[in-house]
Design a protein around this motif. Structure first.
Motif, mmCIF file in Angstrom:
data_model
loop_
_atom_site.group_PDB
_atom_site.id
_atom_site.type_symbol
_atom_site.label_atom_id
_atom_site.label_comp_id
_atom_site.label_asym_id
_atom_site.label_seq_id
_atom_site.Cartn_x
_atom_site.Cartn_y
_atom_site.Cartn_z
ATOM 1 N N PHE A 192 158.840 -84.232 58.652
ATOM 2 C CA PHE A 192 157.789 -85.250 58.648
ATOM 3 C C PHE A 192 157.095 -85.313 57.303
ATOM 4 O O PHE A 192 155.919 -85.640 57.208
ATOM 5 C CB PHE A 192 156.774 -84.973 59.758
ATOM 6 C CG PHE A 192 157.378 -85.043 61.121
ATOM 7 C CD1 PHE A 192 157.845 -86.252 61.635
ATOM 8 C CD2 PHE A 192 157.495 -83.903 61.902
ATOM 9 C CE1 PHE A 192 158.415 -86.312 62.897
ATOM 10 C CE2 PHE A 192 158.066 -83.956 63.159
ATOM 11 C CZ PHE A 192 158.534 -85.164 63.665
ATOM 12 N N SER A 193 157.833 -84.980 56.241
ATOM 13 C CA SER A 193 157.264 -84.957 54.908
ATOM 14 C C SER A 193 156.533 -86.281 54.641
ATOM 15 O O SER A 193 157.039 -87.346 54.991
ATOM 16 C CB SER A 193 158.392 -84.748 53.903
ATOM 17 O OG SER A 193 157.924 -84.954 52.613
ATOM 18 N N PRO A 194 155.361 -86.295 54.040
ATOM 19 C CA PRO A 194 154.659 -85.165 53.418
ATOM 20 C C PRO A 194 153.839 -84.308 54.391
ATOM 21 O O PRO A 194 153.231 -83.349 53.948
ATOM 22 C CB PRO A 194 153.737 -85.859 52.427
ATOM 23 C CG PRO A 194 153.403 -87.151 53.076
ATOM 24 C CD PRO A 194 154.618 -87.556 53.852
ATOM 25 N N VAL A 195 153.822 -84.664 55.682
ATOM 26 C CA VAL A 195 153.087 -83.817 56.625
ATOM 27 C C VAL A 195 153.920 -82.570 56.917
ATOM 28 O O VAL A 195 155.126 -82.675 57.118
ATOM 29 C CB VAL A 195 152.806 -84.566 57.944
ATOM 30 C CG1 VAL A 195 152.101 -83.654 58.940
ATOM 31 C CG2 VAL A 195 151.981 -85.798 57.679
ATOM 32 N N GLU A 196 153.242 -81.408 56.909
ATOM 33 C CA GLU A 196 153.978 -80.177 57.209
ATOM 34 C C GLU A 196 153.706 -79.698 58.623
ATOM 35 O O GLU A 196 152.571 -79.749 59.089
ATOM 36 C CB GLU A 196 153.556 -79.072 56.231
ATOM 37 C CG GLU A 196 154.301 -79.133 54.936
ATOM 38 C CD GLU A 196 154.341 -77.782 54.254
ATOM 39 O OE1 GLU A 196 154.146 -76.762 54.930
ATOM 40 O OE2 GLU A 196 154.573 -77.765 53.025
ATOM 41 N N LEU A 197 154.731 -79.222 59.277
ATOM 42 C CA LEU A 197 154.551 -78.598 60.589
ATOM 43 C C LEU A 197 154.206 -77.129 60.379
ATOM 44 O O LEU A 197 154.518 -76.559 59.336
ATOM 45 C CB LEU A 197 155.854 -78.672 61.386
ATOM 46 C CG LEU A 197 156.345 -80.059 61.768
ATOM 47 C CD1 LEU A 197 157.752 -79.964 62.344
ATOM 48 C CD2 LEU A 197 155.404 -80.694 62.769
ATOM 49 N N SER A 198 153.573 -76.512 61.379
ATOM 50 C CA SER A 198 153.373 -75.070 61.267
ATOM 51 C C SER A 198 154.725 -74.410 61.524
ATOM 52 O O SER A 198 155.556 -74.943 62.262
ATOM 53 C CB SER A 198 152.334 -74.578 62.274
ATOM 54 O OG SER A 198 152.917 -74.452 63.540
ATOM 55 N N ILE A 199 154.934 -73.278 60.879
ATOM 56 C CA ILE A 199 156.249 -72.633 60.966
ATOM 57 C C ILE A 199 156.578 -72.237 62.410
ATOM 58 O O ILE A 199 157.718 -72.365 62.867
ATOM 59 C CB ILE A 199 156.354 -71.430 59.993
ATOM 60 C CG1 ILE A 199 157.747 -70.793 60.018
ATOM 61 C CG2 ILE A 199 155.321 -70.361 60.265
ATOM 62 C CD1 ILE A 199 158.814 -71.601 59.352
ATOM 63 N N SER A 200 155.553 -71.796 63.158
ATOM 64 C CA SER A 200 155.797 -71.376 64.537
ATOM 65 C C SER A 200 156.260 -72.523 65.425
ATOM 66 O O SER A 200 157.001 -72.317 66.385
ATOM 67 C CB SER A 200 154.540 -70.753 65.140
ATOM 68 O OG SER A 200 154.346 -69.474 64.598
ATOM 69 N N ALA A 201 155.817 -73.739 65.085
ATOM 70 C CA ALA A 201 156.250 -74.900 65.869
ATOM 71 C C ALA A 201 157.767 -75.020 65.793
ATOM 72 O O ALA A 201 158.432 -75.371 66.770
ATOM 73 C CB ALA A 201 155.581 -76.168 65.356
ATOM 74 N N VAL A 202 158.322 -74.721 64.621
ATOM 75 C CA VAL A 202 159.773 -74.852 64.452
ATOM 76 C C VAL A 202 160.523 -73.618 64.975
ATOM 77 O O VAL A 202 161.518 -73.748 65.692
ATOM 78 C CB VAL A 202 160.133 -75.091 62.963
ATOM 79 C CG1 VAL A 202 161.621 -75.342 62.811
ATOM 80 C CG2 VAL A 202 159.328 -76.250 62.410
#
Lengths: 250, 336
Positions: free
Chosen positions: B306-316
């Motif tokens: 979803f660049s430029p929005v970043e997801l939290s790593i744990s979500a992935v």
């Protein structure tokens, strides 16, 4: 010199005494069987004899020296223990299982020397499980598993082998196989065995001496299988109604 | 020998995947870079001004952090699984990461209010203290209830309690720092910088080395504590070592990247499944490499989908890790 000597020993966990006033000895190159009803404290006695737990009173001697004076290294290069702990091991071949018995000899990362390999081969051969070396340990039958564990117990080349009901969940044929292997071992290697067992009908064939632990946790009687395994005494030790022992085992 | 060839092949494959992921990670981002730039840089030359800055100051530190901390998480999980003799254990699910998170949040907010500066070592120290407190709590429960499932539920509860207290602290923190604190408390490699690397690289390498030296003892312990004791192993000391190492590893991760879920549980299991062995001396390095690769892969998705929005790593990591854990539980049920 006795291999193992219990001098008025009490055993248990913490403040809870399981058995007390235990006095007996285990002699070299003999199979000494510990028999008695469930809950008499046989497992606790074996754990104390192998130094896994401390005695609550009295003194345990290994080769005439108090067990408390042994370092872990000294003690477990002499003694090998086979308890009834059954754990799920995941992916492991029989060879992997036996290899762990060489813990005290193998390299820092568990690498095996030529000497380790020889000992593994020899003990697996002796017990007749070398053909099973690449088999998945978890897929073996109970009888095969117990024999692999026996091979693991002797792979460290111990002088004394302490075993807790090693044949309990085996069928009749596998029990005979197991005890045959054990008797061979004592004959060929001069290993001293202290073993608890439920198979009173097999004690006669297997054991040189029998130690009876009563329900109250005392050494009730010590002697040869012939002296001990009488109908009267078995009925008393296991609290069986008159005549019923004869009906089942006679 | 056939077995060893198989192990080597698998290790080579994992390393190739790792290298591939590193390259993809360098190339991907709001400014996409060509392979040419990367090879020129790797060869010791210089890329065009801005590319070099992007690679050296932004992407590489993040890659290095994801790789090292991913490996640390997997190893931490493996050591906890050894401790509890149960494959369904990990620093996140047992609430240990969240304990570390709470301690670090307290330190951060404290420093803002009291006006003292904090450094990486203090963060790790706080996270370690928090992790150990959470572990002590879980251990207290584990001696009372002998059921692993109840233990895990308790761990999850500890995690929730720590997270809500952290949330509370973050909410009342200074406005300007909320964004930073908030991102970190969700788990992210975005804040990676080279100066942190001086702390986490030696720590993680030291822990891996220590775990390797314990590998023989870990193997004996697989057969139960009594058996380990009967080989002359000091079981008590061994168990303390396990807790300290796994706590230190998960604390290091938490201090720099916040809590990251499922890597610790899932990666040792993946290692065991593909290598078809239980031998710690093989599983430990495999878990570390897989943890590194898995975190690089997940971080790539976290910052690029979803660049430029970043997801939290744990979500992935949860999307990929949770199914592995569910599969593992089903497999265990049917295989016991």
């Amino acid at each position: 010199m006795s291999e193992i000597l219990f001098d008025n020993v009490s055993v248990g966990y913490g403040h809870k005494r399981v058995a007390s006033d235990l006095s007996f000895s285990v002699e070299k190159a003999e199979i000494t069987a510990l028999i008695g009803p469930n809950g008499a404290g046989k497992t606790t006695i074996l754990k104390t004899a192998s130094g896994l737990i401390d005695a609550l009173g009295g003194e345990v001697y290994i080769k005439d020296r108090p067990i408390s004076q042994f370092s872990r290294n000294e003690l477990y290069s002499l003694i090998s223990v086979m308890m009834t702990e059954r754990v799920r091991t995941g992916y492991m071949s029989s060879h992997d299982v036996v290899r762990v018995g060489r813990y005290r000899h193998s390299g820092v990362f568990g690498g095996l020397s030529a000497e380790d390999k020889r000992a593994i081969r020899e003990s697996m051969d002796l017990i007749g499980v070398w053909e099973l070396r690449d088999e998945d340990y978890n897929k073996l039958s109970d009888g095969q598993k117990q024999r692999v564990l026996l091979a693991r117990a002797i792979v460290s080349e111990p002088g004394i082998l302490i075993m807790d009901e090693p044949a309990s969940f085996l069928d009749m044929g596998r029990k005979i196989e197991f005890f045959d292997a054990l008797s061979e071992l004592v004959k060929n290697k001069g290993i001293t065995v202290l073993i608890s067992m439920h198979e009173t009908e097999m004690v006669k064939k297997v054991a040189d001496r029998v130690i009876c632990i009563s329900q109250e946790g005392r050494t009730d009687r010590i002697g040869t299988p012939g002296d001990i395994l009488t109908t009267d005494y078995m009925e008393k030790l296991y609290r069986i109604k008159d005549g019923r022992y004869e009906e089942y085992y006679g | 020998m056939k077995k060893n060839t198989r192990y080597i092949l698998i290790f080579v494959s994992i390393i190739l995947i790792l290298i591939f992921l590193i390259i993809i990670n360098i190339m991907t981002g709001s400014v996409s870079l060509g392979a040419g730039d990367i090879f020129r840089l790797l060869a010791g030359g210089h890329a065009e001004g801005i590319s070099e800055k992007i690679i050296m100051d932004i992407r590489l530190p993040r890659i290095v952090e994801a790789a090292f901390l991913g490996g640390a998480l997997a190893l931490s999980g493996y050591l906890l699984q050894t401790f509890f003799l149960n494959p369904i254990a990990g620093p996140y699910i047992l609430g240990i990461s969240s304990g570390g998170k709470l301690a670090v949040a307290l330190l951060m907010v404290g420093s803002l209010q009291q006006g003292f500066a904090i450094n990486s070592l203090m963060m790790v120290g706080a996270a370690f203290a928090g992790a150990l407190v959470a572990t002590a709590f879980v251990l207290m429960i584990s001696v009372r209830v002998r059921s692993m499932s109840i233990l895990i539920v308790c761990g999850v509860m500890v995690g929730y309690i720590c997270s809500s207290v952290t949330e509370f602290i973050v909410t009342f923190a200074d406005d300007s720092n909320i964004v930073n604190l908030h991102n970190w408390s969700m788990g992210t490699f975005a804040s990676a910088g080279w100066k942190d690397a001086y702390v986490y690289i030696p720590t993680v390498l030291m822990c891996i080395a220590a775990a390797m030296f314990l590998s023989k003892t870990i193997e004996a312990n697989l057969f139960g504590e009594s058996y380990a004791g009967s080989l002359g192993i000091n079981v008590k000391r061994f168990r303390i070592a396990l807790i300290i190492l796994s706590g230190l590893l998960s604390a290091t991760v938490t201090a720099f990247a916040g809590p990251v879920s499922f890597v610790g549980i899932a990666m040792p299991h993946v290692a065991r499944s593909i290598l078809k062995t239980e031998r710690p001396v093989i599983i430990i390095p495999a878990s570390v490499l897989l943890g590194a690769a898995f975190c690089l892969f997940c971080d790539l998705l976290a910052r690029s989908i979803f660049s430029p929005v970043e997801l939290s790593i744990s979500a992935v990591t949860a999307v990929f890790g949770a199914p592995i854990v569910i599969y593992m539980m089903i497999e265990r049920r049917t295989h016991v």
